[in-house]
Design an enzyme around this catalytic site. Structure first.
Site, PDB file in Angstrom:
ATOM      1  N   CYS A 135      59.537  91.667  23.479  1.00  0.00           N
ATOM      2  CA  CYS A 135      60.177  93.403  23.533  1.00  0.00           C
ATOM      3  C   CYS A 135      60.951  93.537  22.916  1.00  0.00           C
ATOM      4  CB  CYS A 135      60.187  93.745  24.564  1.00  0.00           C
ATOM      5  SG  CYS A 135      58.705  93.404  25.730  1.00  0.00           S
ATOM      6  N   ALA A 188      54.920  93.268  24.296  1.00  0.00           N
ATOM      7  CA  ALA A 188      54.337  93.581  25.146  1.00  0.00           C
ATOM      8  C   ALA A 188      53.377  95.467  24.811  1.00  0.00           C
ATOM      9  CB  ALA A 188      54.388  93.825  26.605  1.00  0.00           C
ATOM     10  N   GLN A 237      49.613  92.069  22.150  1.00  0.00           N
ATOM     11  CA  GLN A 237      49.599  91.841  24.022  1.00  0.00           C
ATOM     12  C   GLN A 237      49.688  92.843  24.511  1.00  0.00           C
ATOM     13  OE1 GLN A 237      53.112  90.522  26.461  1.00  0.00           O
ATOM     14  NE2 GLN A 237      52.178  88.699  26.122  1.00  0.00           N
ATOM     15  N   TYR A 247      54.066  91.563  35.858  1.00  0.00           N
ATOM     16  CA  TYR A 247      53.556  92.676  35.415  1.00  0.00           C
ATOM     17  C   TYR A 247      52.837  92.719  36.543  1.00  0.00           C
ATOM     18  CZ  TYR A 247      57.441  92.499  32.292  1.00  0.00           C
ATOM     19  OH  TYR A 247      59.102  92.631  31.253  1.00  0.00           O
ATOM     20  N   LEU A 287      62.007  77.082  25.329  1.00  0.00           N
ATOM     21  CA  LEU A 287      63.213  76.139  24.099  1.00  0.00           C
ATOM     22  C   LEU A 287      62.404  75.386  23.823  1.00  0.00           C
ATOM     23  CD1 LEU A 287      65.318  76.282  27.516  1.00  0.00           C
ATOM     24  CD2 LEU A 287      65.236  77.132  24.927  1.00  0.00           C
ATOM     25  N   GLY A 331      60.354  82.218  20.055  1.00  0.00           N
ATOM     26  CA  GLY A 331      60.543  83.426  20.210  1.00  0.00           C
ATOM     27  C   GLY A 331      61.976  83.564  19.817  1.00  0.00           C
ATOM     28  N   ARG A 332      63.106  83.421  20.546  1.00  0.00           N
ATOM     29  CA  ARG A 332      63.482  83.554  20.864  1.00  0.00           C
ATOM     30  C   ARG A 332      64.940  82.987  19.072  1.00  0.00           C
ATOM     31  NH1 ARG A 332      64.380  83.567  25.711  1.00  0.00           N
ATOM     32  NH2 ARG A 332      65.491  85.296  27.069  1.00  0.00           N
TER      33      ARG A 332
END
Length: 380
Positions: free
Chosen positions: A28, A60, A102, A189, A312, A334-335
Protein backbone atom coordinates in the site's frame (compact mmCIF):
# COMPACT_ATOMS: atom_id res chain seq x y z
CA UNK A 1 26.80 -21.72 -14.35
CA UNK A 2 25.43 -24.85 -16.00
CA UNK A 3 21.99 -25.04 -14.37
CA UNK A 4 19.51 -22.18 -14.36
CA UNK A 5 18.68 -21.21 -10.76
CA UNK A 6 15.13 -22.12 -9.82
CA UNK A 7 14.48 -18.45 -9.07
CA UNK A 8 15.00 -17.68 -12.76
CA UNK A 9 13.11 -20.57 -14.27
CA UNK A 10 9.80 -19.53 -15.88
CA UNK A 11 6.55 -20.65 -14.31
CA UNK A 12 3.48 -21.47 -16.40
CA UNK A 13 0.18 -20.42 -14.84
CA UNK A 14 -2.76 -21.27 -17.07
CA UNK A 15 -2.18 -19.32 -20.28
CA UNK A 16 0.67 -17.11 -19.11
CA UNK A 17 4.32 -17.71 -18.28
CA UNK A 18 6.40 -15.62 -15.92
CA UNK A 19 9.99 -14.79 -16.84
CA UNK A 20 11.12 -15.80 -13.34
CA UNK A 21 9.75 -16.62 -9.87
CA UNK A 22 10.25 -13.15 -8.34
CA UNK A 23 7.00 -11.42 -7.38
CA UNK A 24 6.64 -7.88 -6.07
CA UNK A 25 4.15 -8.18 -3.25
CA UNK A 26 1.22 -5.72 -3.00
CA UNK A 27 2.43 -2.75 -0.93
CA UNK A 28 0.00 0.00 0.00
CA UNK A 29 1.16 3.50 -0.92
CA UNK A 30 -1.82 5.50 0.41
CA UNK A 31 -1.32 7.98 -2.44
CA UNK A 32 -4.44 7.64 -4.58
CA UNK A 33 -7.04 10.40 -4.96
CA UNK A 34 -10.66 9.31 -4.63
CA UNK A 35 -9.54 5.83 -5.58
CA UNK A 36 -7.70 6.94 -8.73
CA UNK A 37 -4.07 5.93 -9.22
CA UNK A 38 -1.72 8.70 -10.28
CA UNK A 39 1.88 9.24 -11.39
CA UNK A 40 3.26 7.93 -8.10
CA UNK A 41 1.84 4.49 -8.81
CA UNK A 42 3.20 4.36 -12.35
CA UNK A 43 6.71 5.23 -11.16
CA UNK A 44 6.52 3.09 -8.01
CA UNK A 45 5.35 -0.05 -9.81
CA UNK A 46 7.08 0.64 -13.11
CA UNK A 47 10.51 0.56 -11.52
CA UNK A 48 9.90 -3.01 -10.35
CA UNK A 49 9.07 -4.10 -13.90
CA UNK A 50 12.26 -2.43 -15.12
CA UNK A 51 14.03 -4.11 -12.20
CA UNK A 52 13.36 -7.57 -13.59
CA UNK A 53 10.56 -8.96 -11.44
CA UNK A 54 8.43 -11.66 -13.03
CA UNK A 55 5.11 -10.46 -11.54
CA UNK A 56 4.35 -6.97 -10.24
CA UNK A 57 1.32 -6.54 -7.98
CA UNK A 58 -0.65 -3.34 -7.62
CA UNK A 59 -1.52 -2.67 -3.99
CA UNK A 60 -4.80 -3.61 -2.31
CA UNK A 61 -7.51 -2.15 -4.54
CA UNK A 62 -10.98 -1.61 -3.12
CA UNK A 63 -14.05 -3.07 -4.80
CA UNK A 64 -16.28 -0.58 -2.95
CA UNK A 65 -15.60 3.02 -1.96
CA UNK A 66 -16.28 2.12 1.68
CA UNK A 67 -13.79 -0.74 1.36
CA UNK A 68 -10.68 1.45 1.21
CA UNK A 69 -8.17 1.01 4.02
CA UNK A 70 -7.52 4.77 3.97
CA UNK A 71 -8.62 7.79 1.97
CA UNK A 72 -5.43 7.28 -0.07
CA UNK A 73 -6.13 3.76 -1.30
CA UNK A 74 -6.92 2.93 -4.95
CA UNK A 75 -10.10 1.34 -6.17
CA UNK A 76 -11.81 -0.33 -9.08
CA UNK A 77 -15.37 0.44 -8.08
CA UNK A 78 -15.78 2.93 -10.97
CA UNK A 79 -14.95 2.88 -14.67
CA UNK A 80 -13.12 6.20 -14.32
CA UNK A 81 -10.46 4.36 -12.32
CA UNK A 82 -9.57 2.00 -15.17
CA UNK A 83 -7.16 4.32 -17.05
CA UNK A 84 -4.81 4.74 -14.08
CA UNK A 85 -4.58 0.98 -13.70
CA UNK A 86 -4.16 0.53 -17.44
CA UNK A 87 -1.07 2.76 -17.47
CA UNK A 88 0.58 0.55 -14.86
CA UNK A 89 -0.47 -2.73 -16.47
CA UNK A 90 0.66 -1.76 -19.93
CA UNK A 91 4.00 -0.41 -18.72
CA UNK A 92 4.68 -3.65 -16.86
CA UNK A 93 3.84 -5.74 -19.92
CA UNK A 94 6.04 -3.65 -22.19
CA UNK A 95 8.93 -4.26 -19.82
CA UNK A 96 8.53 -8.02 -19.48
CA UNK A 97 6.62 -8.29 -16.20
CA UNK A 98 3.17 -9.77 -15.62
CA UNK A 99 0.85 -7.08 -14.19
CA UNK A 100 -1.31 -8.22 -11.29
CA UNK A 101 -3.86 -6.57 -9.03
CA UNK A 102 -5.04 -7.43 -5.54
CA UNK A 103 -8.78 -6.88 -5.07
CA UNK A 104 -10.09 -6.45 -1.58
CA UNK A 105 -12.30 -4.77 0.97
CA UNK A 106 -10.89 -3.46 4.24
CA UNK A 107 -13.98 -4.38 6.24
CA UNK A 108 -13.83 -3.26 9.86
CA UNK A 109 -10.36 -1.77 9.23
CA UNK A 110 -11.66 0.58 6.54
CA UNK A 111 -11.30 4.34 6.84
CA UNK A 112 -8.26 4.33 9.12
CA UNK A 113 -5.27 6.68 9.25
CA UNK A 114 -2.48 6.58 6.73
CA UNK A 115 0.51 5.01 8.54
CA UNK A 116 2.52 8.23 8.70
CA UNK A 117 -0.39 9.87 10.53
CA UNK A 118 -0.63 7.13 13.17
CA UNK A 119 -1.97 3.92 11.56
CA UNK A 120 -4.99 3.89 13.85
CA UNK A 121 -8.59 5.12 13.87
CA UNK A 122 -9.19 8.56 12.34
CA UNK A 123 -9.10 11.45 14.81
CA UNK A 124 -9.60 15.22 14.88
CA UNK A 125 -6.23 15.86 13.19
CA UNK A 126 -7.29 13.64 10.29
CA UNK A 127 -10.66 15.38 10.04
CA UNK A 128 -8.84 18.71 9.80
CA UNK A 129 -6.88 17.31 6.83
CA UNK A 130 -10.16 16.39 5.15
CA UNK A 131 -10.08 12.66 5.91
CA UNK A 132 -13.60 12.19 7.23
CA UNK A 133 -14.81 8.89 8.70
CA UNK A 134 -17.39 6.48 7.38
CA UNK A 135 -19.03 3.49 9.01
CA UNK A 136 -16.96 0.34 8.44
CA UNK A 137 -18.57 -3.04 7.85
CA UNK A 138 -17.71 -6.51 9.08
CA UNK A 139 -18.83 -10.05 9.70
CA UNK A 140 -20.04 -9.04 13.16
CA UNK A 141 -20.33 -5.76 15.09
CA UNK A 142 -16.95 -6.24 16.77
CA UNK A 143 -14.30 -3.49 16.56
CA UNK A 144 -10.69 -4.25 15.64
CA UNK A 145 -9.60 -3.21 19.11
CA UNK A 146 -10.55 -0.84 21.90
CA UNK A 147 -11.02 2.68 20.58
CA UNK A 148 -11.83 1.56 17.02
CA UNK A 149 -15.28 2.10 15.49
CA UNK A 150 -17.88 -0.61 15.77
CA UNK A 151 -18.55 -2.02 12.28
CA UNK A 152 -21.96 -2.51 10.77
CA UNK A 153 -22.74 -6.22 10.44
CA UNK A 154 -23.33 -7.01 6.78
CA UNK A 155 -26.76 -8.39 5.97
CA UNK A 156 -27.22 -11.27 3.56
CA UNK A 157 -28.50 -8.81 0.95
CA UNK A 158 -25.45 -6.60 1.45
CA UNK A 159 -23.20 -9.62 1.06
CA UNK A 160 -24.83 -10.37 -2.29
CA UNK A 161 -24.12 -6.78 -3.39
CA UNK A 162 -20.52 -7.14 -2.22
CA UNK A 163 -20.04 -10.24 -4.37
CA UNK A 164 -21.49 -8.36 -7.36
CA UNK A 165 -19.01 -5.55 -6.75
CA UNK A 166 -16.11 -8.01 -6.73
CA UNK A 167 -17.31 -9.21 -10.12
CA UNK A 168 -17.55 -5.66 -11.46
CA UNK A 169 -14.06 -4.84 -10.20
CA UNK A 170 -12.76 -8.01 -11.83
CA UNK A 171 -14.25 -6.92 -15.14
CA UNK A 172 -12.51 -3.56 -14.78
CA UNK A 173 -9.22 -5.29 -13.95
CA UNK A 174 -9.53 -7.25 -17.18
CA UNK A 175 -10.26 -4.08 -19.15
CA UNK A 176 -7.22 -2.41 -17.58
CA UNK A 177 -4.99 -5.18 -18.90
CA UNK A 178 -4.06 -7.05 -15.74
CA UNK A 179 -3.12 -10.70 -16.26
CA UNK A 180 -3.49 -11.86 -12.65
CA UNK A 181 -6.14 -11.09 -10.04
CA UNK A 182 -5.61 -11.84 -6.37
CA UNK A 183 -8.43 -11.90 -3.83
CA UNK A 184 -7.28 -10.38 -0.53
CA UNK A 185 -8.40 -12.76 2.20
CA UNK A 186 -5.82 -11.84 4.84
CA UNK A 187 -4.64 -9.30 7.42
CA UNK A 188 -7.91 -8.76 9.24
CA UNK A 189 -9.71 -7.23 6.29
CA UNK A 190 -13.26 -8.15 5.34
CA UNK A 191 -12.84 -11.67 3.95
CA UNK A 192 -10.46 -12.61 6.77
CA UNK A 193 -12.92 -11.23 9.31
CA UNK A 194 -15.47 -13.74 8.04
CA UNK A 195 -12.97 -16.61 8.15
CA UNK A 196 -11.69 -16.04 11.67
CA UNK A 197 -13.77 -17.19 14.67
CA UNK A 198 -12.29 -14.24 16.57
CA UNK A 199 -14.19 -11.73 14.44
CA UNK A 200 -17.11 -13.77 13.08
CA UNK A 201 -19.83 -14.45 15.64
CA UNK A 202 -22.66 -14.81 13.12
CA UNK A 203 -25.33 -17.46 13.54
CA UNK A 204 -26.54 -17.48 9.92
CA UNK A 205 -25.13 -19.33 6.90
CA UNK A 206 -22.03 -17.07 6.89
CA UNK A 207 -20.93 -17.93 10.42
CA UNK A 208 -20.68 -20.73 12.91
CA UNK A 209 -18.57 -23.68 11.82
CA UNK A 210 -15.67 -23.65 9.39
CA UNK A 211 -17.94 -24.28 6.42
CA UNK A 212 -20.08 -21.28 7.27
CA UNK A 213 -17.13 -18.99 7.90
CA UNK A 214 -15.58 -19.99 4.55
CA UNK A 215 -18.79 -19.32 2.64
CA UNK A 216 -18.07 -15.69 1.74
CA UNK A 217 -14.50 -16.40 0.59
CA UNK A 218 -15.74 -19.20 -1.64
CA UNK A 219 -18.70 -17.24 -3.04
CA UNK A 220 -16.41 -14.35 -3.96
CA UNK A 221 -13.89 -16.73 -5.48
CA UNK A 222 -16.45 -18.57 -7.57
CA UNK A 223 -17.95 -15.31 -8.82
CA UNK A 224 -14.56 -13.78 -9.66
CA UNK A 225 -13.39 -16.96 -11.37
CA UNK A 226 -16.52 -16.96 -13.54
CA UNK A 227 -15.80 -13.38 -14.64
CA UNK A 228 -12.02 -13.70 -14.97
CA UNK A 229 -10.83 -15.21 -18.29
CA UNK A 230 -10.19 -18.93 -18.11
CA UNK A 231 -6.69 -18.53 -19.55
CA UNK A 232 -5.62 -16.16 -16.76
CA UNK A 233 -4.62 -17.21 -13.22
CA UNK A 234 -6.34 -16.35 -9.97
CA UNK A 235 -4.46 -15.93 -6.66
CA UNK A 236 -5.78 -15.82 -3.09
CA UNK A 237 -3.89 -14.19 -0.22
CA UNK A 238 -4.48 -15.80 3.14
CA UNK A 239 -3.44 -15.15 6.69
CA UNK A 240 -2.47 -18.77 7.25
CA UNK A 241 -2.72 -18.36 11.03
CA UNK A 242 -4.13 -15.69 13.30
CA UNK A 243 -1.34 -16.34 15.78
CA UNK A 244 -3.91 -15.87 18.54
CA UNK A 245 -5.53 -18.50 20.77
CA UNK A 246 -8.85 -19.75 19.44
CA UNK A 247 -8.22 -18.07 16.10
CA UNK A 248 -7.79 -19.25 12.51
CA UNK A 249 -5.28 -22.10 12.24
CA UNK A 250 -2.97 -23.61 9.64
CA UNK A 251 -5.21 -26.68 9.53
CA UNK A 252 -8.11 -24.38 8.63
CA UNK A 253 -5.97 -22.84 5.88
CA UNK A 254 -5.30 -26.24 4.33
CA UNK A 255 -9.04 -26.98 4.25
CA UNK A 256 -9.71 -23.57 2.70
CA UNK A 257 -6.92 -24.05 0.15
CA UNK A 258 -8.45 -27.32 -1.07
CA UNK A 259 -11.83 -25.63 -1.48
CA UNK A 260 -10.29 -22.63 -3.24
CA UNK A 261 -8.36 -24.87 -5.62
CA UNK A 262 -11.60 -26.65 -6.53
CA UNK A 263 -13.18 -23.22 -7.12
CA UNK A 264 -10.45 -22.26 -9.60
CA UNK A 265 -7.72 -20.58 -7.54
CA UNK A 266 -4.27 -21.28 -8.98
CA UNK A 267 -1.91 -19.88 -6.34
CA UNK A 268 -2.18 -19.53 -2.56
CA UNK A 269 -0.28 -16.48 -1.31
CA UNK A 270 0.63 -17.38 2.27
CA UNK A 271 0.92 -14.53 4.74
CA UNK A 272 -0.30 -14.44 8.35
CA UNK A 273 -1.91 -12.55 11.23
CA UNK A 274 -3.43 -9.07 11.27
CA UNK A 275 -6.83 -10.02 12.66
CA UNK A 276 -6.41 -7.32 15.32
CA UNK A 277 -4.36 -4.15 15.09
CA UNK A 278 -2.22 -3.24 12.10
CA UNK A 279 -2.25 -5.43 8.99
CA UNK A 280 1.39 -6.33 9.58
CA UNK A 281 0.96 -7.16 13.27
CA UNK A 282 2.76 -10.44 13.89
CA UNK A 283 0.11 -11.90 16.15
CA UNK A 284 2.58 -13.27 18.64
CA UNK A 285 4.86 -14.79 16.00
CA UNK A 286 8.59 -14.22 16.08
CA UNK A 287 9.70 -12.32 13.01
CA UNK A 288 12.78 -13.88 11.50
CA UNK A 289 14.00 -14.58 7.95
CA UNK A 290 11.42 -16.66 6.09
CA UNK A 291 9.15 -17.00 9.12
CA UNK A 292 6.06 -17.56 6.96
CA UNK A 293 7.62 -20.04 4.53
CA UNK A 294 6.34 -23.07 6.52
CA UNK A 295 2.79 -21.96 5.72
CA UNK A 296 3.44 -21.99 1.97
CA UNK A 297 5.18 -25.34 2.32
CA UNK A 298 2.30 -26.91 4.25
CA UNK A 299 -0.34 -25.72 1.77
CA UNK A 300 1.81 -26.80 -1.17
CA UNK A 301 2.17 -30.29 0.28
CA UNK A 302 -1.20 -30.96 1.87
CA UNK A 303 -3.43 -29.15 -0.64
CA UNK A 304 -1.26 -30.04 -3.68
CA UNK A 305 -1.37 -26.40 -4.67
CA UNK A 306 1.01 -23.85 -6.15
CA UNK A 307 2.07 -21.44 -3.41
CA UNK A 308 3.85 -18.12 -2.96
CA UNK A 309 6.09 -17.51 0.05
CA UNK A 310 6.36 -14.05 1.59
CA UNK A 311 7.85 -12.50 4.71
CA UNK A 312 11.44 -11.44 5.40
CA UNK A 313 12.82 -13.10 2.29
CA UNK A 314 15.62 -10.69 1.50
CA UNK A 315 18.61 -12.54 0.03
CA UNK A 316 18.82 -14.32 -3.35
CA UNK A 317 20.49 -17.39 -1.84
CA UNK A 318 17.67 -17.64 0.72
CA UNK A 319 15.03 -17.31 -2.01
CA UNK A 320 16.73 -19.89 -4.21
CA UNK A 321 16.93 -22.40 -1.35
CA UNK A 322 13.19 -22.06 -0.62
CA UNK A 323 12.37 -22.91 -4.24
CA UNK A 324 15.03 -25.58 -4.68
CA UNK A 325 13.83 -27.37 -1.54
CA UNK A 326 10.27 -27.45 -2.89
CA UNK A 327 8.84 -25.28 -0.13
CA UNK A 328 7.10 -22.82 -2.47
CA UNK A 329 6.80 -22.01 -6.17
CA UNK A 330 7.03 -18.21 -6.12
CA UNK A 331 8.93 -15.76 -3.94
CA UNK A 332 7.24 -12.49 -2.97
CA UNK A 333 9.54 -9.57 -2.23
CA UNK A 334 8.16 -6.52 -0.45
CA UNK A 335 10.13 -4.09 1.67
CA UNK A 336 13.42 -5.29 0.23
CA UNK A 337 12.23 -4.16 -3.20
CA UNK A 338 11.66 -0.69 -1.78
CA UNK A 339 15.32 -0.68 -0.75
CA UNK A 340 16.43 -2.17 -4.08
CA UNK A 341 13.90 -1.94 -6.95
CA UNK A 342 16.42 -3.88 -9.10
CA UNK A 343 16.38 -6.79 -6.63
CA UNK A 344 15.59 -9.41 -9.29
CA UNK A 345 18.38 -8.26 -11.60
CA UNK A 346 20.88 -8.10 -8.76
CA UNK A 347 19.76 -11.59 -7.69
CA UNK A 348 20.49 -12.91 -11.18
CA UNK A 349 24.05 -11.67 -10.86
CA UNK A 350 24.47 -12.90 -7.29
CA UNK A 351 23.37 -16.39 -8.34
CA UNK A 352 25.66 -16.38 -11.38
CA UNK A 353 22.79 -16.44 -13.85
CA UNK A 354 23.59 -13.12 -15.54
CA UNK A 355 27.23 -12.06 -15.59
CA UNK A 356 27.08 -9.67 -18.54
CA UNK A 357 23.88 -7.65 -17.91
CA UNK A 358 22.01 -9.55 -20.62
CA UNK A 359 18.80 -9.64 -18.57
CA UNK A 360 18.86 -5.90 -17.82
CA UNK A 361 16.73 -3.47 -19.83
CA UNK A 362 18.42 -2.68 -23.12
CA UNK A 363 18.43 1.00 -22.20
CA UNK A 364 20.81 0.39 -19.29
CA UNK A 365 22.33 -3.06 -19.81
CA UNK A 366 24.59 -1.98 -22.65
CA UNK A 367 25.96 0.88 -20.57
CA UNK A 368 26.82 -1.42 -17.68
CA UNK A 369 28.26 -4.15 -19.88
CA UNK A 370 30.55 -1.59 -21.46
CA UNK A 371 31.72 -0.37 -18.09
CA UNK A 372 32.38 -3.92 -16.94
CA UNK A 373 34.78 -4.47 -19.82
CA UNK A 374 37.03 -1.73 -18.53
CA UNK A 375 36.42 -1.93 -14.77
CA UNK A 376 36.25 -4.39 -11.89
CA UNK A 377 33.71 -2.16 -10.19
CA UNK A 378 30.67 -4.32 -10.88
CA UNK A 379 31.73 -7.94 -10.92
CA UNK A 380 29.28 -10.47 -9.49
Amino acid sequence: MSAIPKLFQPLALRGIETRNRVVISPMCQYSAHEGHMEDWHLVQLGRFAIGGAGIVFTEATAVQKCGRITHGCPGLWADTQIPGHARVAQFALRNGAIPAVQLGHAGRKAGMQRPWFGNGPLNEADFARGDMPWTPVGASPLPVAEGWPVPHELSVAEIATLVEDYVAATRRAREAGYKIVEIHGAHGYLVHSFLSPLSNKRTDAYGGDLKGRMRLALEITEAVRAEWPGELPLFFRTSAVDGTPEGWTLDDTVVLARELKAAGVDVMDCSSSGIAGAATAAGGQKRQPGFQVPYAERVRTDADMTTMAVGLITHPVQAEAILAEGRADLIAIGREALVDPMWALHAARDLGYDTDFATWPAQSGWWLAGRQKTSDFYKP
